[in-house]
Every structure is written in C-alpha cells, then in structure tokens.
Write an enzyme that holds these catalytic residues in place. Structure first.
Site, PDB file in Angstrom:
ATOM      1  N   THR A   1       0.044   8.902   3.400  1.00 53.46           N
ATOM      2  CA  THR A   1      -0.142   7.386   3.281  1.00 53.46           C
ATOM      3  C   THR A   1      -0.673   6.937   4.413  1.00 53.46           C
ATOM      4  O   THR A   1      -1.310   7.655   5.414  1.00 53.46           O
ATOM      5  CB  THR A   1       1.348   6.773   3.432  1.00 53.46           C
ATOM      6  OG1 THR A   1       1.899   6.703   4.712  1.00 53.46           O
ATOM      7  CG2 THR A   1       2.274   7.477   2.419  1.00 53.46           C
TER       8      THR A   1
ATOM      9  N   ARG B   1       0.754  -1.102   0.048  1.00 53.25           N
ATOM     10  CA  ARG B   1      -0.029  -0.106   0.034  1.00 53.25           C
ATOM     11  C   ARG B   1       1.022   1.265  -0.062  1.00 53.25           C
ATOM     12  O   ARG B   1       2.218   1.280   0.124  1.00 53.25           O
ATOM     13  CB  ARG B   1      -1.004  -0.011   1.348  1.00 53.25           C
ATOM     14  CG  ARG B   1      -0.230   0.042   2.667  1.00 53.25           C
ATOM     15  CD  ARG B   1      -1.054   0.096   3.816  1.00 53.25           C
ATOM     16  NE  ARG B   1      -1.735  -0.832   4.126  1.00 53.25           N
ATOM     17  CZ  ARG B   1      -2.706  -0.980   5.049  1.00 53.25           C
ATOM     18  NH1 ARG B   1      -2.464  -0.310   6.067  1.00 53.25           N
ATOM     19  NH2 ARG B   1      -3.353  -2.029   5.363  1.00 53.25           N
TER      20      ARG B   1
ATOM     21  N   ASP C   1       8.651 -10.724   5.864  1.00 54.40           N
ATOM     22  CA  ASP C   1       8.677 -10.069   7.056  1.00 54.40           C
ATOM     23  C   ASP C   1      10.193  -9.748   7.179  1.00 54.40           C
ATOM     24  O   ASP C   1      11.123 -10.391   7.138  1.00 54.40           O
ATOM     25  CB  ASP C   1       8.440 -11.078   8.352  1.00 54.40           C
ATOM     26  CG  ASP C   1       8.669 -10.610   9.666  1.00 54.40           C
ATOM     27  OD1 ASP C   1       9.359  -9.187   9.606  1.00 54.40           O
ATOM     28  OD2 ASP C   1       8.490 -11.099  10.783  1.00 54.40           O
TER      29      ASP C   1
ATOM     30  N   LYS D   1      15.577   5.686  12.539  1.00 55.78           N
ATOM     31  CA  LYS D   1      15.795   6.264  11.261  1.00 55.78           C
ATOM     32  C   LYS D   1      17.091   7.041  11.155  1.00 55.78           C
ATOM     33  O   LYS D   1      17.748   7.108  10.181  1.00 55.78           O
ATOM     34  CB  LYS D   1      14.756   7.297  10.942  1.00 55.78           C
ATOM     35  CG  LYS D   1      13.417   6.640  10.596  1.00 55.78           C
ATOM     36  CD  LYS D   1      13.296   5.664   9.414  1.00 55.78           C
ATOM     37  CE  LYS D   1      12.151   5.185   9.099  1.00 55.78           C
ATOM     38  NZ  LYS D   1      11.981   4.385   7.710  1.00 55.78           N
TER      39      LYS D   1
ATOM     40  N   TYR E   1      11.104   5.805  16.888  1.00 57.37           N
ATOM     41  CA  TYR E   1      10.954   6.024  15.285  1.00 57.37           C
ATOM     42  C   TYR E   1      12.190   6.890  14.854  1.00 57.37           C
ATOM     43  O   TYR E   1      13.168   6.346  13.766  1.00 57.37           O
ATOM     44  CB  TYR E   1       9.690   6.528  14.853  1.00 57.37           C
ATOM     45  CG  TYR E   1       9.700   6.890  13.375  1.00 57.37           C
ATOM     46  CD1 TYR E   1       9.556   5.967  12.494  1.00 57.37           C
ATOM     47  CD2 TYR E   1       9.894   8.156  12.921  1.00 57.37           C
ATOM     48  CE1 TYR E   1       9.220   6.106  11.238  1.00 57.37           C
ATOM     49  CE2 TYR E   1       9.742   8.469  11.543  1.00 57.37           C
ATOM     50  CZ  TYR E   1       9.364   7.569  10.754  1.00 57.37           C
ATOM     51  OH  TYR E   1       9.377   7.886   9.379  1.00 57.37           O
TER      52      TYR E   1
END
Length: 243
Positions: A186, A14, A59, A155, A151
């Site tokens: 998104t 997606r 995965d 990153k 997060y």
C-alpha cells in the site's frame, strides 16, 4: 431489527481501504467510503460509477465529524450494520528521537479514531441484524518491531480495545473482530521498506490489499456469525520469523 447491509469504511481513498470498498460492494453491501483526503476520495468513488457507494469526509480523530459522518450514512442508506475501522498512520522513529507530538498523533489516529467510530455507530449497530465491527490492527501488535514505539503501542491498544468491545457488545448482537495485516503493498510503505519486507518474506512478495479485504469480508459476513473477539492474521508468515 434492520436487515440492511450498510458498511462504513474509514481510510477508503486508497490502498487497503479502497480494496475494502470494492470487496464489500461485491458482497452486496452499500458502502460509505470515508477519508480525510476528500478530493482524492471523491475521484476514486466517482470512477466506480456506482450509486451504492458514497464518499464521506471524515477525520477519524474528530468526535464531531464522526457524528456527522454516521448521520450522513444513516440518512442516505437508511441504517448502518457494519463498521470497518481501517484508517491509520504508520510512524517510525527511534525512542531517542520520538516526540510527544509524534507519539500522541499515532495514538489519536490508530486508537482514539476507532473508539470514536464505535461509539458514534453504536446506536445504529444495535438496531441492525448481523452487526459487525472489524478493526485493522497490525502484526506490530503481535511482535515488537524496533523504531515503531508510537505505531506499535497504538496498535497493541487497538487490539485490547477490540477484545473489550467484543466482550461488552456480544449481548447486543454486535460481533467485533480484528485483522492483523503484515507487509501489504500500500502507499503506507516507502520504497526502502517495501524492498526490505520483500527480501524477508517467506513468499518473496508483499501481500495485496484485496487479500486483507477478503479477510474482512469474511469476518463481517454471515459465514462468521459465531466469531467474535477473533484475531485474523494476514501476513504471509511474517510472524513465524523469530528474528
């Protein structure tokens, strides 16, 4: 060396990943679309009705599944020239409420996953002409955003991994670059985050997945043959804001 243009794109069921599959296919790549959401992925790939795209269950945190996925791609398409580590998770929590499990999970998807992908693909990328890797980082790896400890730090680590891989693999003819999406429309964003980002945007809108896909398409193309270790920000000016 092989002249095949074969790309493996993770997180392809997606949003940004699906846009990447369509964009690279339009540029003449055969594409292995990989995702953990295999039924959703198969539906999306089936809708394309294109023999040049296959769905691969993956995965990204599993070393064994990475090996199986790369083997499937090479067996089906005859090689692998391009890896786009797009899969990732967005996890928000104040430091006081963050858990070891939540923190580690973000690192496993956002940092360990791309590392495992690079390692699993390396043998085949070394044989390919014009081999390229693109990692999807984030503007969270350029500036700090509160409540994004897991997060953001994962990153930042991916940003470092990109630079190290670029330096180490240059002699193998493999270019390694990163894109840094900002506020992109998104499914990763909930309605509250979406509205807040629109209100703070210089352009008054969110970016579209295809705008990131266009940047990736450039970085893996022959037009970027002298570019490695680069960081391409696609954020509508988000990083220009001080506060």
């Amino acid at each position: 060396m092989s002249e095949l243009k074969v790309a493996l794109v993770t997180g392809a069921a997606r949003g940004q990943g699906a846009a990447l599959v369509k964009r690279l296919r339009a540029d003449g790549f055969t594409v292995a679309a990989a995702d953990l959401r295999i039924e959703e992925l198969r539906t999306a790939v089936s809708a394309l009705d294109d023999d040049g795209v296959i769905a691969v269950e993956l995965d990204v945190t599993s070393e064994e599944l990475w090996s199986a996925a790369v083997s499937e791609v090479v067996e089906h398409f005859g090689g692998l020239s391009t890896l786009v580590n797009n899969a990732g998770v967005l996890h928000r929590a104040p430091l006081s409420e963050e858990t070891a499990q939540g923190f580690e999970s973000s690192w496993r998807f956002n940092t360990l996953g791309p590392f495992l992908g690079i390692r699993a693909s390396l043998e085949h990328l070394r044989r390919a002409e014009g081999a390229a890797i693109v990692n999807t980082c984030s503007t969270g790896a350029i500036r700090p955003f509160p409540f994004h400890a897991a997060y953001g730090s994962s990153k930042w680590a991916l940003r470092g991994l990109t630079q190290i891989a670029a330096a180490e693999l240059a002699s193998d003819g493999i270019r390694v670059n990163a894109v840094f999406p900002g506020p992109i429309d998104t499914p990763m964003l909930d309605d509250t985050a979406r509205q807040r980002l629109i209100e703070r945007s210089y352009s008054g809108r969110l970016g579209q997945p295809m705008e990131v896909a266009d940047a990736v398409a450039f970085l893996v193309s022959e037009h970027a043959s002298f570019i490695t270790g680069s960081e391409l920000v696609v954020d509508g000016g988000q990083c220009l804001r001080i506060g």
